[in-house]
Design a protein around this motif. Sequence first.
Motif, PDB file in Angstrom:
ATOM      1  N   VAL A 126       0.822  -1.218   0.000  1.00  0.00           N
ATOM      2  CA  VAL A 126       0.000   0.000   0.000  1.00  0.00           C
ATOM      3  C   VAL A 126       0.852   1.263   0.000  1.00  0.00           C
ATOM      4  CG1 VAL A 126      -1.932  -1.152   1.130  1.00  0.00           C
ATOM      5  CG2 VAL A 126      -0.183  -0.009   2.530  1.00  0.00           C
ATOM      6  N   GLY A 127       2.172   1.099  -0.210  1.00  0.00           N
ATOM      7  CA  GLY A 127       3.051   2.253  -0.268  1.00  0.00           C
ATOM      8  C   GLY A 127       3.373   2.852   1.087  1.00  0.00           C
ATOM      9  N   ALA A 128       3.321   2.034   2.122  1.00  0.00           N
ATOM     10  CA  ALA A 128       3.568   2.538   3.482  1.00  0.00           C
ATOM     11  C   ALA A 128       5.053   2.539   3.823  1.00  0.00           C
ATOM     12  CB  ALA A 128       2.813   1.681   4.491  1.00  0.00           C
ATOM     13  N   TYR A 129       5.402   3.389   4.777  1.00  0.00           N
ATOM     14  CA  TYR A 129       6.769   3.483   5.295  1.00  0.00           C
ATOM     15  C   TYR A 129       6.677   3.614   6.807  1.00  0.00           C
ATOM     16  CZ  TYR A 129      11.355   5.526   6.392  1.00  0.00           C
ATOM     17  OH  TYR A 129      12.594   5.784   6.929  1.00  0.00           O
ATOM     18  N   TYR A 130       7.316   2.700   7.520  1.00  0.00           N
ATOM     19  CA  TYR A 130       7.205   2.690   8.980  1.00  0.00           C
ATOM     20  C   TYR A 130       8.496   2.113   9.561  1.00  0.00           C
ATOM     21  CZ  TYR A 130       4.664   2.421  13.440  1.00  0.00           C
ATOM     22  OH  TYR A 130       4.219   2.606  14.735  1.00  0.00           O
ATOM     23  N   PRO A 131       9.488   2.956   9.839  1.00  0.00           N
ATOM     24  CA  PRO A 131      10.819   2.474  10.255  1.00  0.00           C
ATOM     25  C   PRO A 131      10.898   2.098  11.736  1.00  0.00           C
ATOM     26  CG  PRO A 131      10.830   4.859  10.164  1.00  0.00           C
ATOM     27  CD  PRO A 131       9.464   4.433   9.711  1.00  0.00           C
ATOM     28  N   HIS A 132      10.205   1.023  12.090  1.00  0.00           N
ATOM     29  CA  HIS A 132      10.188   0.571  13.481  1.00  0.00           C
ATOM     30  C   HIS A 132      10.211  -0.955  13.535  1.00  0.00           C
ATOM     31  CE1 HIS A 132       9.235   4.630  14.903  1.00  0.00           C
ATOM     32  NE2 HIS A 132       8.351   4.698  13.917  1.00  0.00           N
ATOM     33  N   ARG A 133      10.639  -1.470  14.679  1.00  0.00           N
ATOM     34  CA  ARG A 133      10.606  -2.915  14.915  1.00  0.00           C
ATOM     35  C   ARG A 133       9.214  -3.269  15.432  1.00  0.00           C
ATOM     36  NH1 ARG A 133      14.547  -6.924  15.564  1.00  0.00           N
ATOM     37  NH2 ARG A 133      14.030  -8.635  16.982  1.00  0.00           N
ATOM     38  N   VAL A 134       8.513  -4.104  14.675  1.00  0.00           N
ATOM     39  CA  VAL A 134       7.097  -4.372  14.927  1.00  0.00           C
ATOM     40  C   VAL A 134       6.843  -5.870  15.065  1.00  0.00           C
ATOM     41  CG1 VAL A 134       4.757  -4.148  13.992  1.00  0.00           C
ATOM     42  CG2 VAL A 134       6.429  -2.307  13.627  1.00  0.00           C
ATOM     43  N   THR A 135       5.989  -6.223  16.012  1.00  0.00           N
ATOM     44  CA  THR A 135       5.475  -7.584  16.070  1.00  0.00           C
ATOM     45  C   THR A 135       3.960  -7.521  15.940  1.00  0.00           C
ATOM     46  OG1 THR A 135       5.657  -9.724  17.210  1.00  0.00           O
ATOM     47  CG2 THR A 135       5.148  -7.789  18.585  1.00  0.00           C
ATOM     48  N   TYR A 136       3.367  -8.594  15.436  1.00  0.00           N
ATOM     49  CA  TYR A 136       1.925  -8.579  15.147  1.00  0.00           C
ATOM     50  C   TYR A 136       1.187  -9.649  15.941  1.00  0.00           C
ATOM     51  CZ  TYR A 136      -2.506  -8.833  12.696  1.00  0.00           C
ATOM     52  OH  TYR A 136      -3.845  -8.840  12.415  1.00  0.00           O
ATOM     53  N   HIS A 137       0.111  -9.219  16.635  1.00  0.00           N
ATOM     54  CA  HIS A 137      -0.753 -10.138  17.379  1.00  0.00           C
ATOM     55  C   HIS A 137      -2.015 -10.400  16.570  1.00  0.00           C
ATOM     56  CE1 HIS A 137      -3.408 -11.878  20.327  1.00  0.00           C
ATOM     57  NE2 HIS A 137      -4.188 -10.820  20.321  1.00  0.00           N
ATOM     58  N   PRO A 138      -2.221 -11.634  16.086  1.00  0.00           N
ATOM     59  CA  PRO A 138      -3.445 -11.953  15.341  1.00  0.00           C
ATOM     60  C   PRO A 138      -4.597 -12.196  16.316  1.00  0.00           C
ATOM     61  CG  PRO A 138      -2.024 -13.880  15.448  1.00  0.00           C
ATOM     62  CD  PRO A 138      -1.291 -12.778  16.165  1.00  0.00           C
ATOM     63  N   THR A 139      -5.578 -11.331  16.312  1.00  0.00           N
ATOM     64  CA  THR A 139      -6.674 -11.427  17.283  1.00  0.00           C
ATOM     65  C   THR A 139      -7.552 -12.646  17.005  1.00  0.00           C
ATOM     66  OG1 THR A 139      -8.157 -10.048  15.958  1.00  0.00           O
ATOM     67  CG2 THR A 139      -6.674  -8.921  17.504  1.00  0.00           C
ATOM     68  N   CYS A 140      -8.244 -13.091  18.023  1.00  0.00           N
ATOM     69  CA  CYS A 140      -9.051 -14.309  17.914  1.00  0.00           C
ATOM     70  C   CYS A 140     -10.121 -14.211  16.828  1.00  0.00           C
ATOM     71  CB  CYS A 140      -9.712 -14.622  19.253  1.00  0.00           C
ATOM     72  SG  CYS A 140      -8.559 -15.147  20.540  1.00  0.00           S
ATOM     73  N   HIS A 141     -10.807 -13.073  16.754  1.00  0.00           N
ATOM     74  CA  HIS A 141     -11.858 -12.937  15.743  1.00  0.00           C
ATOM     75  C   HIS A 141     -11.282 -12.922  14.328  1.00  0.00           C
ATOM     76  CE1 HIS A 141     -14.551 -11.871  19.094  1.00  0.00           C
ATOM     77  NE2 HIS A 141     -15.521 -12.205  18.266  1.00  0.00           N
ATOM     78  N   SER A 142     -10.115 -12.312  14.148  1.00  0.00           N
ATOM     79  CA  SER A 142      -9.521 -12.294  12.811  1.00  0.00           C
ATOM     80  C   SER A 142      -9.075 -13.699  12.408  1.00  0.00           C
ATOM     81  CB  SER A 142      -8.353 -11.312  12.746  1.00  0.00           C
ATOM     82  OG  SER A 142      -7.305 -11.688  13.620  1.00  0.00           O
ATOM     83  N   LEU A 143      -8.573 -14.460  13.372  1.00  0.00           N
ATOM     84  CA  LEU A 143      -8.098 -15.810  13.086  1.00  0.00           C
ATOM     85  C   LEU A 143      -9.220 -16.825  12.958  1.00  0.00           C
ATOM     86  CD1 LEU A 143      -5.020 -16.502  15.403  1.00  0.00           C
ATOM     87  CD2 LEU A 143      -5.047 -16.516  12.910  1.00  0.00           C
ATOM     88  N   ARG A 144     -10.096 -16.832  13.952  1.00  0.00           N
ATOM     89  CA  ARG A 144     -11.023 -17.952  14.109  1.00  0.00           C
ATOM     90  C   ARG A 144     -12.422 -17.712  13.555  1.00  0.00           C
ATOM     91  NH1 ARG A 144      -7.595 -17.356  18.442  1.00  0.00           N
ATOM     92  NH2 ARG A 144      -6.281 -19.179  18.825  1.00  0.00           N
ATOM     93  N   VAL A 145     -12.813 -16.461  13.416  1.00  0.00           N
ATOM     94  CA  VAL A 145     -14.140 -16.157  12.874  1.00  0.00           C
ATOM     95  C   VAL A 145     -14.034 -15.719  11.419  1.00  0.00           C
ATOM     96  CG1 VAL A 145     -16.205 -14.725  13.105  1.00  0.00           C
ATOM     97  CG2 VAL A 145     -15.039 -15.559  15.158  1.00  0.00           C
TER      98      VAL A 145
END
Length: 243
Positions: A126-145
């Motif tokens: 999407v053309g984004a720029y974000y110069p940081h160390r990031v971790t991602y938590h997949p929420t229950c509704h996004s994963l399971r529903v």
Amino acid sequence: MKISLFITCFNDTLFPETGKSMVHLLERLGHSVDFPLEQTCCGQMHYNTGYQEEAIPLVRRFVDVFKNAEVIVAPSASCVGMVHEFYGKVAERSGDQALKNRVEKIVPKVFELTQFLVEKLRVKDVGAYYPHRVTYHPTCHSLRVLKVGDAPLELLRNVKGIDLVELPMAEECCGFGGTFAIKNADTSMAMLGDKIRHIKETGAEVCSAADNSCLMHIGGALSRQRSGVEPVHIAKILASTEE
């Protein structure tokens, strides 16, 4: 494409910057954005706590407000999950065949943000720029529903400047679960403790997710522990640029 924003009452009230990030992102991608002012709660908190009859007027309102929408996009896997998983059941409970028909027509138009970008628009960068160390938590509704799969991670991997690190035991619940965190506080805090430990193990500056409800829960613990890790909705990351 004309996109109608379903911001959700939780984001509108507590995290308005998420909605602004969505507008910035979607307009940058060349789409027009509409925000129906008459929208309100999706009814999830009513339905999940046993007030299923009380959810019927809210479902009616949703289909009325968005009846002319081409596509409806929200920054909440939780609320979109409510629409997809339970609106049909609420309509069935109402005994109103017209409402059932309207729900069946509108549900396929409702998307969570990352799901919409990857599955509907077929966009991963999407053309984004974000110069940081990031971790991602997949929420229950996004994963399971909603079963969005790797859509959020595919988008994050294409963000320029990002240092994306895998979260250990990522698919474990953070312990929020709406009123679960209140009714089962001890269990919730134990689950949250595990999640926070794993986040800190990554050395990330930022923990991101597709639901501000979970990020609020996680962010509270991160703040209390003075961890220095910031909770950031994925919409904000995807909306960020070098400009």
